[in-house]
Scaffold this active site. Structure first.
Site, mmCIF file in Angstrom:
data_model
loop_
_atom_site.group_PDB
_atom_site.id
_atom_site.type_symbol
_atom_site.label_atom_id
_atom_site.label_comp_id
_atom_site.label_asym_id
_atom_site.label_seq_id
_atom_site.Cartn_x
_atom_site.Cartn_y
_atom_site.Cartn_z
ATOM 1 N N HIS A 197 2.019 4.678 -2.835
ATOM 2 C CA HIS A 197 2.090 6.212 -2.829
ATOM 3 C C HIS A 197 3.551 6.368 -3.032
ATOM 4 C CE1 HIS A 197 -1.781 6.315 -0.913
ATOM 5 N NE2 HIS A 197 -1.514 5.639 0.227
ATOM 6 N N HIS A 234 0.832 -1.233 0.110
ATOM 7 C CA HIS A 234 -0.014 -0.017 -0.035
ATOM 8 C C HIS A 234 0.703 1.314 -0.223
ATOM 9 C CE1 HIS A 234 -3.673 2.244 1.119
ATOM 10 N NE2 HIS A 234 -2.765 3.200 1.676
ATOM 11 N N GLU A 235 1.910 1.225 0.834
ATOM 12 C CA GLU A 235 2.616 2.318 1.016
ATOM 13 C C GLU A 235 3.524 2.512 -0.101
ATOM 14 O OE1 GLU A 235 1.947 4.841 3.038
ATOM 15 O OE2 GLU A 235 0.610 3.609 4.294
#
Length: 346
Positions: free
Chosen positions: A21, A17-18
């Site tokens: 980003h 997920h990170e």
């Protein structure tokens, strides 16, 4: 073992997920000040270039802290590599990348599962004395849609049946290349459930490469549908907090899955853990896209408002909304945590 497996799964979901980003931020020319896994005090950290990489104490959550993300510059002056200096569409891509990467992870894991053990197609057997048989359906028919929703996996049929107990529905099925349509009124069974009268054996179908690719997408689609429909039931009051699970409940579920599958060997343990990771990754992606302050969906909402208005909401006002949302989310997490512990104890 359940805690170790849970930590592995949680860490994988958070990292991916990170990473979404992080990669889109780098692609957009945004400075990333810190990339961390976990929350709380730092356990291990290393500075590489402009970014500090950290592992923190609590193994839940993570962050990709970008320059000027909250409207404040670390050096007190606007920077060309800050989040706020980039176009609104670049910022949208960075914020949306986290949930999107969770869906991509779910798809990659599904490729391994579908390639390994196959998929549950919608070819059925019918039960004598029930509406499906009375309507002319036969063993070997393939359900194409139920209730107007296209079906690729039999679990979609089961999901519809369980969520629409007692409801009359329209079923489209295929036989010898021809598609037929019937209307079925469910019948109450001895077990107390309403049944349309078709069933599926536990045997899964092994497909070729193209089928693996396609049915892996269907696998992710199924979990998306299940997650969205569960959220809709929560909003309508059909399920409550007792039906929700937080980290403790998830660890417990992972432990139960491990205990049930370890007798079959590590191959099936691995596949079942992958299935749990798919479920959790899709859930994480969907939850983060909800327009709730402090989540990615809340930030996307403010960015979409900026697109419509032609100018950004003042950072201090947006920051306050996200802060309040974060406090409320933490309060909800505490409630769910205590509820998980209570269910385990009782």
């Amino acid at each position: 073992m359940s805690i170790i497996l849970a930590l592995i799964i949680f860490s994988l979901l958070i990292i991916v997920h990170e990473l979404g980003h992080f990669l889109l931020a780098k692609r957009g020319g945004i400075r990333v000040n810190e990339f961390s896994i976990g929350m709380g005090p730092r356990l291990v950290s290393k500075q590489v270039g402009e970014t500090l990489y950290c592992i923190k104490l609590l193994p839940f959550g993570g962050s990709c802290m970008m320059e000027g993300e909250d409207g404040e510059e670390t050096e007190g002056v606007p920077r060309e590599d800050s989040f706020q200096s980039k176009s609104v569409w670049t910022r949208i891509s960075v914020v949306a990348a986290g949930p999107v990467f969770n869906f991509i992870l779910a798809y990659i894991l599904a490729l391994f599962i579908i390639g390994g053990v196959g998929y549950d197609d919608t070819v059925i057997g019918v039960m004598e004395g029930y509406p499906a048989a009375e309507a002319g359906m036969q063993d070997g028919d393939e359900i194409v849609s139920i209730g107007g929703s296209r079906t690729y996996l039999y679990r979609e049929v089961s999901l519809y049946s369980s969520l629409h107990q007692g409801e009359t529905t329209t079923v489209k099925y295929k036989r010898d290349g021809q598609v037929y349509t019937v209307t079925l009124v469910p019948q109450l069974s001895e077990s107390g459930s309403y049944l349309y009268g078709f069933q599926k054996s536990g045997v899964r179908t092994k497909g070729n490469v193209l089928e693996v690719v396609g049915y892996s997408a269907a696998e992710v689609r199924y979990w998306l549908k299940a997650t969205v429909q569960s959220l809709a039931m929560l909003v309508r009051g059909q399920v409550g907090l007792n039906d929700m699970s937080g980290p403790v409940g998830i660890v417990s579920a992972i432990g139960e899955t491990y205990e049930e599958s370890r007798a079959d060997g590590w191959y099936y343990v691995t596949l079942n853990m992958m299935m749990m990771a798919i479920l959790l990754s899709v859930n994480l992606g969907v939850m983060n896209l909800l327009p709730i302050p402090a989540l990615d969906g809340g930030r996307l909402l403010f960015l979409l408002i900026e697109v419509i208005r032609g100018k950004a909401v003042p950072p201090e006002k947006e920051g306050m909304v996200h802060f309040v949302g974060f406090v409320l989310l933490m309060g909800l997490m505490v409630v769910i945590l205590f509820n998980d512990v209570y269910k385990i104890i009782m």
